[in-house]
Design a protein around this motif. Structure first.
Motif, short mmCIF file in Angstrom:
data_model
loop_
_atom_site.label_atom_id
_atom_site.label_comp_id
_atom_site.label_asym_id
_atom_site.label_seq_id
_atom_site.Cartn_x
_atom_site.Cartn_y
_atom_site.Cartn_z
N SER A 1 89.84 -39.11 2.52
CA SER A 1 91.23 -38.76 2.17
C SER A 1 91.48 -38.95 0.68
CB SER A 1 92.20 -39.62 2.98
OG SER A 1 92.06 -39.38 4.36
N LEU A 2 90.95 -40.01 0.10
CA LEU A 2 91.09 -40.23 -1.34
C LEU A 2 90.35 -39.15 -2.12
CD1 LEU A 2 90.71 -44.12 -1.54
CD2 LEU A 2 92.80 -42.77 -1.80
N ALA A 3 89.18 -38.76 -1.63
CA ALA A 3 88.44 -37.69 -2.28
C ALA A 3 89.21 -36.37 -2.24
CB ALA A 3 87.07 -37.53 -1.62
N ALA A 4 89.83 -36.09 -1.09
CA ALA A 4 90.63 -34.88 -0.96
C ALA A 4 91.84 -34.93 -1.90
CB ALA A 4 91.09 -34.71 0.49
N ALA A 5 92.46 -36.09 -2.02
CA ALA A 5 93.60 -36.23 -2.92
C ALA A 5 93.17 -36.02 -4.37
CB ALA A 5 94.24 -37.60 -2.74
N GLY A 6 92.01 -36.56 -4.74
CA GLY A 6 91.50 -36.37 -6.10
C GLY A 6 91.23 -34.91 -6.40
N TRP A 7 90.61 -34.22 -5.45
CA TRP A 7 90.36 -32.79 -5.62
C TRP A 7 91.66 -32.02 -5.74
CZ3 TRP A 7 91.97 -29.33 -1.75
CH2 TRP A 7 91.69 -27.98 -2.01
N TRP A 8 92.63 -32.35 -4.91
CA TRP A 8 93.91 -31.63 -4.88
C TRP A 8 94.64 -31.77 -6.21
CZ3 TRP A 8 95.90 -27.87 -2.24
CH2 TRP A 8 97.29 -27.68 -2.18
N MET A 9 94.55 -32.92 -6.82
CA MET A 9 95.26 -33.16 -8.08
C MET A 9 94.67 -32.37 -9.23
SD MET A 9 96.03 -37.26 -7.70
CE MET A 9 96.86 -37.39 -9.27
N THR A 10 93.45 -31.87 -9.08
CA THR A 10 92.85 -31.04 -10.13
C THR A 10 93.24 -29.58 -10.00
OG1 THR A 10 90.82 -30.57 -8.88
CG2 THR A 10 90.87 -32.60 -10.19
N GLN A 11 93.89 -29.21 -8.89
CA GLN A 11 94.27 -27.82 -8.66
C GLN A 11 95.66 -27.53 -9.23
OE1 GLN A 11 91.73 -25.97 -7.05
NE2 GLN A 11 90.77 -27.96 -7.38
N HIS A 12 95.91 -26.26 -9.49
CA HIS A 12 97.23 -25.86 -9.99
C HIS A 12 98.18 -25.67 -8.81
CE1 HIS A 12 100.35 -23.88 -12.31
NE2 HIS A 12 100.36 -22.90 -11.43
N HIS A 13 99.40 -26.20 -8.94
CA HIS A 13 100.39 -26.10 -7.87
C HIS A 13 101.75 -25.73 -8.45
CE1 HIS A 13 97.36 -28.13 -5.52
NE2 HIS A 13 97.41 -29.17 -6.33
N ALA A 14 102.57 -25.12 -7.61
CA ALA A 14 103.95 -24.85 -8.00
C ALA A 14 104.70 -26.17 -8.13
CB ALA A 14 104.63 -23.97 -6.95
N ASN A 15 105.60 -26.25 -9.11
CA ASN A 15 106.33 -27.49 -9.36
C ASN A 15 107.29 -27.83 -8.23
OD1 ASN A 15 105.10 -27.93 -11.88
ND2 ASN A 15 106.56 -26.56 -12.89
N ASN A 16 107.88 -26.81 -7.61
CA ASN A 16 108.82 -27.02 -6.51
C ASN A 16 108.89 -25.74 -5.70
OD1 ASN A 16 110.94 -25.29 -7.78
ND2 ASN A 16 110.99 -26.96 -9.28
N TRP A 17 109.68 -25.77 -4.62
CA TRP A 17 109.72 -24.62 -3.72
C TRP A 17 110.34 -23.39 -4.39
CZ3 TRP A 17 114.22 -22.22 -2.16
CH2 TRP A 17 115.42 -22.92 -2.38
N LEU B 1 102.03 -33.44 -2.75
CA LEU B 1 100.84 -34.25 -2.56
C LEU B 1 100.32 -34.16 -1.13
CD1 LEU B 1 98.81 -36.20 -3.81
CD2 LEU B 1 100.36 -38.08 -3.22
N LYS B 2 101.21 -33.90 -0.17
CA LYS B 2 100.76 -33.82 1.22
C LYS B 2 99.82 -32.64 1.45
CE LYS B 2 104.92 -31.46 2.98
NZ LYS B 2 105.67 -31.39 1.70
N GLY B 3 99.82 -31.68 0.53
CA GLY B 3 98.89 -30.57 0.62
C GLY B 3 97.44 -31.00 0.51
N ALA B 4 97.20 -32.19 -0.04
CA ALA B 4 95.83 -32.69 -0.13
C ALA B 4 95.26 -33.00 1.24
CB ALA B 4 95.80 -33.96 -0.99
N LEU B 5 96.14 -33.32 2.18
CA LEU B 5 95.67 -33.78 3.49
C LEU B 5 96.04 -32.85 4.63
CD1 LEU B 5 96.56 -37.59 3.21
CD2 LEU B 5 94.37 -36.48 2.72
N SER B 6 96.97 -31.94 4.40
CA SER B 6 97.48 -31.20 5.56
C SER B 6 97.75 -29.73 5.26
CB SER B 6 98.78 -31.83 6.07
OG SER B 6 99.23 -31.18 7.24
N LEU B 7 97.70 -28.96 6.34
CA LEU B 7 98.06 -27.55 6.35
C LEU B 7 99.45 -27.36 6.97
CD1 LEU B 7 94.76 -26.21 7.97
CD2 LEU B 7 95.27 -26.27 5.53
#
Length: 257
Positions: free
Chosen positions: A31-47, A79-85
């Motif tokens: 889970s920590l590895a997934a969170a680290g990977w997710w933080m390197t990706q580009h994401h929208a700031n808000n909805w 951040l929940k996108g790191a762990l869930s669909l």
């Protein structure tokens, strides 16, 4: 090996230490590895900044004579996108040239129909097709799916709970369990899918091909032809599948072998 007499305290300490190590290795580290990977990706700031438009994953204009059922899923926002669909259902009825999308959201009335494009991005994340059925088989199952949607027990405002459920994945998982002929389970990183929407802590699918046990979505297991072997811990799922060889890793979902 049995615990020696008068050593129960030490044995319990060792048992809990080994259990903690198992949880660390199997659930927390991935889970920590997934969170680290997710933080390197580009994401929208808000909805508001996110792209919700069609991803062109599905044909824009389906043919009228075809019936189809799609299970789609995309990484969720924040951040929940790191762990869930976030998952949803798309139905294409025979004789029509449009799709109907059903999913659950966390505000207002949970169950929504056609609130977004059938294959719309979710928080800018492109969806993938988890499973699809076409033709006569799809046509016969659509009415069963619609009945299951109408009977979803958490369809009133205020019923949505982000964790451990009932959330958007709990809804889709409920439909898949109610209509086991669809023949698939949600990906391992669809957090909330193991919440017992029917109130049963132990259940066997109607076709006897999958067994589920859960403690209100916090922990549990599943075993069967569709699930393989899975252990759920606090919404994170780890396991393996022998019939369709693959590993199920928290945060990353299924890794095919």
């Amino acid at each position: 090996m049995l615990c020696p007499p008068f050593q129960w305290r030490n044995c319990l300490i060792k048992l809990f230490a080994r259990l903690a190590l198992l949880i660390l290795v199997v659930f927390i580290v991935p889970s920590l590895a997934a969170a680290g990977w997710w933080m390197t990706q580009h994401h929208a700031n808000n909805w508001r900044d996110a792209n919700w438009s069609s991803s062109n994953v599905l044909p824009a204009k389906p043919t009228a004579d075809d019936a189809a059922i799609y299970v789609l899923a995309a990484r969720t926002g924040g951040l929940k996108g790191a762990l869930s669909l976030h998952s949803w259902l798309v139905l294409k009825r025979p004789g029509t040239t449009h799709y109907d999308r059903y999913d659950v959201v966390g505000w207002g009335t949970p169950v929504r129909k056609n609130a977004y494009d059938a294959d719309g991005r979710w928080y800018s994340n492109t969806p993938s097709i988890v499973h699809e059925i076409h033709g006569t088989e799809a046509a016969t199952l659509i009415s069963k799916i619609e009945t299951a949607i109408l009977k979803y027990p958490y369809a009133k405002p205020g019923n949505y709970v982000i964790w451990p459920g009932p959330n958007s994945n709990s809804f889709v998982a409920h439909i898949l369990r109610s209509v086991p002929e669809i023949g698939v389970v949600l990906p391992a990183n669809a957090v909330g899918r193991d919440f017992p929407t029917d109130g049963k802590l132990f259940a066997i699918d109607d076709d006897w091909r999958n067994v589920h046990a859960t403690l209100f979505g916090y922990t549990g297991f599943a075993v069967g032809a569709r699930s393989g072997f899975e252990i759920n811990f606090m919404g994170l799922v780890a396991g393996f599948d022998i019939l369709n060889p693959g590993l199920k890793v928290p945060g990353f979902g299924r890794i095919d072998l």
